[in-house]
Design a protein around this motif. Structure first.
Motif, PDB file in Angstrom:
ATOM      1  N   LEU A   1       7.714   2.107   8.256  1.00 44.09           N
ATOM      2  CA  LEU A   1       6.370   2.277   8.818  1.00 44.09           C
ATOM      3  C   LEU A   1       5.387   2.751   7.749  1.00 44.09           C
ATOM      4  O   LEU A   1       4.278   2.223   7.629  1.00 44.09           O
ATOM      5  CB  LEU A   1       6.398   3.280   9.974  1.00 44.09           C
ATOM      6  N   ASN A   2       5.790   3.727   6.962  1.00 43.28           N
ATOM      7  CA  ASN A   2       4.884   4.295   5.970  1.00 43.28           C
ATOM      8  C   ASN A   2       4.642   3.364   4.792  1.00 43.28           C
ATOM      9  O   ASN A   2       3.539   3.339   4.247  1.00 43.28           O
ATOM     10  CB  ASN A   2       5.382   5.667   5.526  1.00 43.28           C
ATOM     11  N   VAL A   3       5.628   2.570   4.401  1.00 46.75           N
ATOM     12  CA  VAL A   3       5.401   1.556   3.365  1.00 46.75           C
ATOM     13  C   VAL A   3       4.351   0.568   3.858  1.00 46.75           C
ATOM     14  O   VAL A   3       3.426   0.196   3.121  1.00 46.75           O
ATOM     15  CB  VAL A   3       6.711   0.832   2.981  1.00 46.75           C
ATOM     16  N   GLY A   4       4.453   0.158   5.110  1.00 51.84           N
ATOM     17  CA  GLY A   4       3.457  -0.746   5.694  1.00 51.84           C
ATOM     18  C   GLY A   4       2.075  -0.122   5.753  1.00 51.84           C
ATOM     19  O   GLY A   4       1.078  -0.757   5.397  1.00 51.84           O
ATOM     20  N   THR A   5       2.012   1.119   6.159  1.00 49.46           N
ATOM     21  CA  THR A   5       0.730   1.825   6.249  1.00 49.46           C
ATOM     22  C   THR A   5       0.083   1.982   4.880  1.00 49.46           C
ATOM     23  O   THR A   5      -1.124   1.754   4.721  1.00 49.46           O
ATOM     24  CB  THR A   5       0.935   3.213   6.894  1.00 49.46           C
ATOM     25  N   ILE A   6       0.885   2.342   3.886  1.00 50.37           N
ATOM     26  CA  ILE A   6       0.365   2.490   2.521  1.00 50.37           C
ATOM     27  C   ILE A   6      -0.167   1.151   2.017  1.00 50.37           C
ATOM     28  O   ILE A   6      -1.265   1.085   1.456  1.00 50.37           O
ATOM     29  CB  ILE A   6       1.454   3.040   1.578  1.00 50.37           C
ATOM     30  N   THR A   7       0.587   0.096   2.229  1.00 52.02           N
ATOM     31  CA  THR A   7       0.175  -1.236   1.780  1.00 52.02           C
ATOM     32  C   THR A   7      -1.146  -1.652   2.413  1.00 52.02           C
ATOM     33  O   THR A   7      -2.068  -2.111   1.722  1.00 52.02           O
ATOM     34  CB  THR A   7       1.273  -2.274   2.104  1.00 52.02           C
TER      35      THR A   7
END
Length: 77
Positions: free
Chosen positions: A54-60
């Motif tokens: 989830l956080n990798v997606g949010t950062i991207t």
């Protein structure tokens, strides 16, 4: 779980919540990235892979949107 690790996770969550109070979109995105990086590290250390994902997606998404915002602002000048 060590208390310092839990505090680290809460700091990430707090930054994400704080980002939602920003009036500037760019500031919101930077606070959100900061919180997401901390939450991603917390998720990796604790083995919570859905949290990492989830956080990798949010950062991207936030990085892409900041780049778009800067390109748009540069075109206006």
């Amino acid at each position: 779980m060590p208390i310092l690790l839990e505090v680290f996770g809460y700091i990430g969550s707090g930054l994400i919540l704080l980002s939602m109070m920003m009036t500037s979109v760019e500031k919101l995105r930077w606070f959100n990235i900061s919180g997401s990086v901390i939450s991603m590290i917390y998720g990796a250390v604790t083995g919570a892979w859905p949290v990492v994902f989830l956080n990798v997606g949010t950062i991207t998404i936030n990085v892409v949107q900041i780049i778009r915002l800067h390109r748009k602002n540069n075109q206006k000048e």
